[in-house]
Design a protein around this motif. Structure first.
Motif, short mmCIF file in Angstrom:
data_model
loop_
_atom_site.label_atom_id
_atom_site.label_comp_id
_atom_site.label_asym_id
_atom_site.label_seq_id
_atom_site.Cartn_x
_atom_site.Cartn_y
_atom_site.Cartn_z
N LYS A 130 45.25 -11.83 -3.78
CA LYS A 130 44.65 -12.73 -2.79
C LYS A 130 44.32 -11.92 -1.54
CE LYS A 130 47.33 -16.67 -4.50
NZ LYS A 130 48.28 -17.76 -4.15
N TRP A 144 33.87 -15.91 4.01
CA TRP A 144 34.37 -17.20 3.53
C TRP A 144 34.58 -17.16 2.02
CZ3 TRP A 144 33.06 -20.96 0.07
CH2 TRP A 144 33.72 -22.20 0.20
N GLN A 147 37.69 -15.21 1.16
CA GLN A 147 38.92 -15.93 1.46
C GLN A 147 39.27 -16.94 0.37
OE1 GLN A 147 37.77 -17.50 5.26
NE2 GLN A 147 38.65 -15.79 6.42
N HIS A 148 38.29 -17.32 -0.43
CA HIS A 148 38.51 -18.32 -1.48
C HIS A 148 38.38 -17.71 -2.87
CE1 HIS A 148 37.59 -20.70 2.12
NE2 HIS A 148 38.29 -21.66 1.55
N THR A 149 38.58 -16.40 -2.98
CA THR A 149 38.48 -15.71 -4.26
C THR A 149 39.83 -15.05 -4.59
OG1 THR A 149 36.13 -15.23 -3.90
CG2 THR A 149 37.26 -13.92 -5.57
N GLN A 150 40.20 -15.12 -5.87
CA GLN A 150 41.42 -14.45 -6.35
C GLN A 150 41.05 -13.56 -7.52
OE1 GLN A 150 44.34 -17.43 -7.33
NE2 GLN A 150 44.37 -18.30 -5.27
#
Length: 311
Positions: A130, A144, A147-150
């Motif tokens: 993360k 953005w 921040q929302h990617t794993q």
């Protein structure tokens, strides 16, 4: 054409790069590239950092990469000089060989509407990578998305580095099927990615990614050198195994590999000392380049790879 390509990219994403090394219980400046920021260079030359003090000292004390997005009203010691120089953000990367701190590499950036790029720190949590933190300049939409990617182990650039425990280069980020964030990278103008492990005491996983755009590049040339044979006692050499250059094409030849010998040249100095090298005089560099950053990676306490980038 060669000179035109270089001249067109005069504005770079990273404005200052420094190497701080431990000496008598403090971190002192070993080398740096400050461009034309002479006043900030002078202020930095007078500075030193105790463990936990300032940006380099925090990376030392926390034993991990540190991102600081705003210098004002923060622990950044040179905030006034940085403000005058237009510097607003920084990342500190500790270089550990086992439990021993060899150096801290700091990169400092300014915030404006034109500089686009990414310096990211990924960490493992719940079995995936993360985003711990990052600096993206004007690439707010890409920030953005990040921040929302794993990333599971082996997936994307951060996951690939995690699985292999080696640095990796990735080309054509905007169209590459292996780059998970390709669509947003393409919209941001990001083209080239360098990912590398940042080993720290205790074994926590940290992956650093540098994503470069053509308009404000982090670098114009990237190299990865394999030093594992040298540390195993089979030679005192490192071998160039991958590289990207916007004007030269392929930089290595598998049948006739380029080699660096300990203490000979910049890569050789990193190989011999285990410490980063930052130089900006241009002497002895490939034609058309004015500066180099060469960063060692120690895995299991031994020097594994050296990554270098040129501007």
């Amino acid at each position: 054409m060669m000179d035109t390509v270089l001249d067109a990219a005069a504005r770079t994403f990273i404005q200052v790069t420094e190497v701080w090394v431990p000496q008598d219980g403090k971190l002192v400046l070993a080398s740096g590239n400050y461009g034309d920021l002479d006043a900030f260079k002078a202020a930095s030359g007078k500075e030193s950092f105790a463990k936990g003090e300032g940006l380099p000292g925090k990376a030392w004390a926390d034993a991990r990469p540190v991102v600081l997005k705003g210098f004002e009203n923060s622990y950044f010691k040179r905030a006034e000089a940085a403000k005058e120089a237009g510097l607003t953000s920084g990342v500190a990367i500790p270089v550990f060989a086992g439990d021993e701190l060899k150096a801290v590499l700091t990169v400092l950036c300014g915030d404006d509407d034109e500089r686009i790029g990414a310096i990211e720190v990924w960490t493992e949590a719940d079995g995936v990578l993360k985003l711990d933190d990052g600096y993206y300049g004007a690439a707010k939409q890409f920030e953005w998305v990040s921040q929302h990617t794993q990333f599971p182990r082996g997936q994307g650039l951060p996951g690939g580095v995690w699985a292999a425990s080696t640095p990796m280069l990735m080309r054509d980020l905007g169209s590459g099927y292996k780059f998970i964030r390709a669509e947003s990278a393409g919209k941001a103008g990001l083209t080239t990615g360098l990912g590398l492990p940042v080993p720290v005491p205790g074994g926590d996983v940290f992956i650093l990614t540098l994503l470069s755009a053509l308009g404000t590049p982090i670098a114009r040339r990237f190299e990865i050198w394999d030093a594992r044979a040298a540390t195993m006692g089979h030679s005192n050499e490192a071998v160039l195994i991958d590289g990207i250059c916007e004007r030269e094409g392929k930089l290595w030849d598998d049948e006739n590999p380029r080699r660096a010998t300990a203490w000979q040249g910049r890569i050789g100095r990193v190989l011999g000392s285990g410490q980063p090298v930052v130089e900006s005089d241009g002497a002895g560099l490939p034609a058309g380049y004015a500066s180099i950053v060469a960063l060692p990676i120690h895995v299991g306490g031994a020097l594994s790879h050296i990554v270098a980038w040129y501007r």
